[in-house]
Every structure is written in structure tokens, then in C-alpha cells.
Scaffold this active site. Sequence first.
Site, PDB file in Angstrom:
ATOM      1  CE  LYS A 201      35.113 -13.546  -0.381  1.00 59.00           C
ATOM      2  NZ  LYS A 201      35.697 -14.669  -1.113  1.00 59.00           N
TER       3      LYS A 201
ATOM      4  NE  ARG B 272      27.790 -14.142 -12.805  1.00 55.02           N
ATOM      5  CZ  ARG B 272      29.022 -13.889 -12.381  1.00 55.02           C
ATOM      6  NH1 ARG B 272      29.992 -13.649 -13.234  1.00 55.02           N
ATOM      7  NH2 ARG B 272      29.308 -13.872 -11.090  1.00 55.02           N
TER       8      ARG B 272
ATOM      9  CG  MET C 246      28.734 -28.334  -7.992  1.00 61.69           C
ATOM     10  SD  MET C 246      27.718 -28.833  -9.424  1.00 61.69           S
ATOM     11  CE  MET C 246      28.477 -27.881 -10.725  1.00 61.69           C
TER      12      MET C 246
ATOM     13  CG  HIS D 207      38.186 -18.689 -10.298  1.00 58.64           C
ATOM     14  ND1 HIS D 207      38.978 -18.145  -9.310  1.00 58.64           N
ATOM     15  CD2 HIS D 207      36.905 -18.414  -9.929  1.00 58.64           C
ATOM     16  CE1 HIS D 207      38.219 -17.582  -8.391  1.00 58.64           C
ATOM     17  NE2 HIS D 207      36.954 -17.719  -8.753  1.00 58.64           N
ATOM     18  CG  LEU D 208      35.773 -24.659 -12.037  1.00 55.43           C
ATOM     19  CD1 LEU D 208      35.636 -26.184 -12.087  1.00 55.43           C
ATOM     20  CD2 LEU D 208      35.286 -24.044 -13.353  1.00 55.43           C
ATOM     21  N   GLY D 209      33.864 -21.032  -9.185  1.00 54.14           N
ATOM     22  CA  GLY D 209      33.169 -20.608  -7.967  1.00 54.14           C
ATOM     23  C   GLY D 209      31.739 -20.252  -8.343  1.00 54.14           C
TER      24      GLY D 209
ATOM     25  CG  ASN E 118      36.795  -9.585  -2.461  1.00 56.76           C
ATOM     26  OD1 ASN E 118      35.966  -9.075  -3.208  1.00 56.76           O
ATOM     27  ND2 ASN E 118      37.341 -10.767  -2.694  1.00 56.76           N
TER      28      ASN E 118
ATOM     29  CG  HIS F 256      37.418 -15.248 -11.945  1.00 59.55           C
ATOM     30  ND1 HIS F 256      36.567 -15.998 -12.735  1.00 59.55           N
ATOM     31  CD2 HIS F 256      36.677 -14.841 -10.898  1.00 59.55           C
ATOM     32  CE1 HIS F 256      35.369 -16.042 -12.194  1.00 59.55           C
ATOM     33  NE2 HIS F 256      35.412 -15.348 -11.076  1.00 59.55           N
TER      34      HIS F 256
ATOM     35  CG  ASN G 286      35.479 -27.275  -1.475  1.00 59.07           C
ATOM     36  OD1 ASN G 286      36.240 -27.739  -0.633  1.00 59.07           O
ATOM     37  ND2 ASN G 286      35.267 -25.986  -1.614  1.00 59.07           N
TER      38      ASN G 286
ATOM     39  N   GLY H 175      35.533 -22.312  -5.069  1.00 55.31           N
ATOM     40  CA  GLY H 175      34.623 -23.174  -4.292  1.00 55.31           C
ATOM     41  C   GLY H 175      34.352 -24.539  -4.900  1.00 55.31           C
ATOM     42  CB  ILE H 176      32.719 -25.626  -8.022  1.00 59.43           C
ATOM     43  CG1 ILE H 176      31.384 -25.019  -7.553  1.00 59.43           C
ATOM     44  CG2 ILE H 176      32.495 -26.924  -8.793  1.00 59.43           C
ATOM     45  CD1 ILE H 176      30.456 -24.578  -8.672  1.00 59.43           C
TER      46      ILE H 176
ATOM     47  CD  GLU I  51      39.392 -14.007  -5.832  1.00 57.12           C
ATOM     48  OE1 GLU I  51      38.544 -14.262  -4.942  1.00 57.12           O
ATOM     49  OE2 GLU I  51      39.084 -13.794  -7.006  1.00 57.12           O
TER      50      GLU I  51
ATOM     51  NE  ARG J  53      37.640  -9.854  -6.988  1.00 55.22           N
ATOM     52  CZ  ARG J  53      36.656 -10.718  -7.105  1.00 55.22           C
ATOM     53  NH1 ARG J  53      35.858 -10.954  -6.076  1.00 55.22           N
ATOM     54  NH2 ARG J  53      36.458 -11.347  -8.222  1.00 55.22           N
TER      55      ARG J  53
HETATM   56  P1  AMP Z   1      33.207 -19.309  -4.403  1.00 56.17           P
HETATM   57  O1  AMP Z   1      32.523 -18.313  -5.288  1.00 56.17           O
HETATM   58  O2  AMP Z   1      34.614 -19.601  -4.827  1.00 56.17           O
HETATM   59  O3  AMP Z   1      33.099 -18.981  -2.930  1.00 56.17           O
HETATM   60  O4  AMP Z   1      32.432 -20.695  -4.605  1.00 56.17           O
HETATM   61  C1  AMP Z   1      31.124 -20.861  -4.116  1.00 56.17           C
HETATM   62  C2  AMP Z   1      30.518 -22.135  -4.646  1.00 56.17           C
HETATM   63  O5  AMP Z   1      31.336 -23.266  -4.339  1.00 56.17           O
HETATM   64  C3  AMP Z   1      29.175 -22.459  -4.012  1.00 56.17           C
HETATM   65  O6  AMP Z   1      28.121 -21.884  -4.724  1.00 56.17           O
HETATM   66  C4  AMP Z   1      29.088 -23.964  -4.099  1.00 56.17           C
HETATM   67  O7  AMP Z   1      28.348 -24.297  -5.258  1.00 56.17           O
HETATM   68  C5  AMP Z   1      30.515 -24.424  -4.331  1.00 56.17           C
HETATM   69  N1  AMP Z   1      30.960 -25.380  -3.327  1.00 56.17           N
HETATM   70  C6  AMP Z   1      31.462 -25.136  -2.101  1.00 56.17           C
HETATM   71  N2  AMP Z   1      31.733 -26.296  -1.480  1.00 56.17           N
HETATM   72  C7  AMP Z   1      31.410 -27.304  -2.326  1.00 56.17           C
HETATM   73  C8  AMP Z   1      31.447 -28.747  -2.274  1.00 56.17           C
HETATM   74  N3  AMP Z   1      31.899 -29.391  -1.199  1.00 56.17           N
HETATM   75  N4  AMP Z   1      31.011 -29.418  -3.363  1.00 56.17           N
HETATM   76  C9  AMP Z   1      30.567 -28.791  -4.443  1.00 56.17           C
HETATM   77  N5  AMP Z   1      30.506 -27.458  -4.558  1.00 56.17           N
HETATM   78  C10 AMP Z   1      30.910 -26.714  -3.505  1.00 56.17           C
END
Ligand code: AMP
Length: 384
Positions: free
Chosen positions: A13, A215, A257, A182-184, A6, A154, A308, A304-305, A357, A65
Site C-alpha cells: 500500500k 491466527r 468476517m 483494532h480488528l482487521g 506499507n 498495531h 464495518n 476492517g472488521i 496508518e 511501516r
Molecule cells: P484490514 O486488515 O483492516 O484491512 O481488515 C480486513 C478484514 O476486514 C477482512 O478480512 C474482512 O474480514 C473484514 N471486513 C471488511 N469489510 C467488512 C464488513 N463489511 N463486514 C465484516 N467484516 C469486514
Amino acid sequence: MIFVLNCGSSSVKYRLFDGSSPLASGKVERIGEAGSPIADHEAALEQIARDLRLASLPLEAVGHRVVHGGARFRTPTVIDSDVIDEIRALIPLAPLHNPANLEGIELARRLRPDVPHVAVFDTSFHATLPAAAATYAFDRGLAARYGIRRYGFHGISFSYVARRTATLLDRPVDELNMIVLHLGNGASAAAIQGGRSVETSMGLTPLEGLVMGTRTGDIDPAVAFVLARQGGLSVDDIDALYQHECGLRGLCGDNDMRTVIQRVSAGDPHAQLALDVYCHRIRKYVGAYHAVLGRLDAIVFTAGIGENSADVRAQSLSGLLPMGIAVDPARNAAGRPERVISPDGTPVTAYVVPTDEERAIAEEITTLLAPSARRQVVSSTEKA
Ligand code: AMP
């Protein structure tokens, strides 16, 4: 064994699977950034290849990917030079992603020319979008000439999370209506009816829709005209601004975040507004997608968001009890990574379901290379 790669714009990754069991995994980050020991994707991949002894592994296939597959790629596809040309032709629609994906493909094919390389596309899952959802209200001729329509992204994650949620609900996916968030770093929502995507928030490119780390998400197209006419910005300036300097970063200076929420706790008003805009946008899409689906069985947070941040989940869904949606504070705050977060008895079950993924790509490839499908792959490769 299947090796899944990826390649992002500044990270690689990878995961190695034996059937569905992961054997090894890793990540190389900050590629090409100041002070990073890894100069480029080639150096990253060479390091990974050395660490894993990739050249001598008994591989069945390598999975890649690929973010933008345009209108052509609706299923995982064995890569040949035509496929590479088509992925290259889509770079204008995914300038941050497709070049890195291609670099990974070309380097990995050189390392292992003896096995099939398979592209799995983030857009494919949304090939089922109805025309009313996929079409912009835009000049028909220009849209056809430039491929301007909503593709959605996504998809590898949405498809995996939808299937996993159906398993958790112990119901067939084709009976379920769900919204997956999907909140990353990138963020998008999908309305999924019977396992098929019927609406999604990203469009022609991964810029539309929810607020993201850097973005804009949805923005009046006329903002670009104001910036060009009054600010003298070029198209490239505006593109870079929308991609890298907006979203949470534009609103408060931070795009992570975790930092935004720390600043909210300390009473910072800019961080508070950033969080409020972020959660308001999610809530607006949840309402819209509930209407698109009619009946809603599940709402699922991932990435990620989504996985978490209890604060984001609680704030995005607060006050939606009249729509059958609620979050239980104790379940939301802690528990196993994969869990229900709604109170018992609410009509819509809310979940956290970690996305995976790389596993989803390996599963797609295993299906593609299963004995009945393998004959087709071999014959189409022979034809090519
Ligand atoms: P991803 O693209 O799925 O790897 O998500 C990355 C994003 O997840 C990072 O930019 C962080 O903003 C968020 N993230 C990871 N851990 C936490 C947490 N414990 N609380 C809030 N946001 C988080």
C-alpha cells in the site's frame, strides 16, 4: 512531499502526502499468488514508481511501516545500514512481516537514495508498557538472552486512533482512559492511559491475544506439545498451522468476517461458533482492560472488521451495561464512518474511528523532520 510505503507479505500500500493532504494512493495486492500479474515486491514497486513518476517527485522523505522494532526502536528512525541490520535480526520474531518491510526499504532506497528514509514501527507505541504487563512469567535468563517479552503491535494505528478519539471527545488525550480494538486481518486490543499504552493483547509476536482471520490468538502453550508428541508435527509445521490455518479459518473454514457473518445468517453452526469465540475473546479483553485502567472513558473500534461489522461490535459489547458500556442499535447500524455508537448518557462512550496508518506515518515523519528535530536528524546522519 512524503511518500509512505506499507509493504505487507502479499500486498503493497502506498500514499503520497503534501503536508497533511493526500495527493495519491494505491494498493497492489495478491503479490506472488497464483494467477497474479505481479510476481514479487520488486515488480510491484517498479509499477508504483512508474505510475507516480517517483524518481522525479520533489520528496522530503520516504516513510516505511516496520512491524517489529524489538526493544531498540522506540521512535521513528532514519534508516541506515545499521538500522537495516537490526530490522533483519528481528525477522525470527516477525517472520511474515519484517522481510516484506525490509524488501520495501531496500527497493525504495535504491529508487530514491537522495532523501531520508524513515522507519516507523508498530511496536514503538507499546514501549511504555509497565514491566508487569510486558514481562512473561518465564525463566529470567532465557528471556534476557532471546529478548522474550511482550512487545505489542498495531501501535501506529493505536496511537493515531487514540489521538483522533481525544479530538472527537474534545478532551486532551493525556486525561483519557480508553480501550482501542483494532480488528482487521490481524487483531489486537490496547488499554491506553493518558495517551500511553499500558496493556496490549499481542506479545512477543503478532500471534498472541484476540482471535484473528487465520491466527490462533491466545492458546495454551501445551497444545504445541500435544501436536508434536502425538501428531509428530515439527516446530515449523506448528508455526505454519498457528499462523495460517487457525483463527476463524480453523474454526469454520473461512477467514473473511463478511463470509462468516453471511454463513451465520444462513444458520451455519460452525460459522456461528467462530463468531461466538471471536466476540467472546474481545469481551473478555474489554473486561480485563477495564480493570487494568480502573476508569474507562471510551472504547473504540477500528480496522476492517471494527469499522464495518455492526454484528461484531454489538455482540462483543452486549450485556456490559453494568460496566457502563452499551451500543445503540441505530447508531451502530449506520452513519458516518467516524461516529459515536453508544447511547447518550452512558458512562463509556463507544466509537467507530477509521484507522489511517499511512497518514499516521506521514505525521510522525513531519514531526521528526520539523526544523528543530531536523538538526538532530542531520547531525545523527552525519555521525553515522
Ligand atoms: P484490514 O486488515 O483492516 O484491512 O481488515 C480486513 C478484514 O476486514 C477482512 O478480512 C474482512 O474480514 C473484514 N471486513 C471488511 N469489510 C467488512 C464488513 N463489511 N463486514 C465484516 N467484516 C469486514
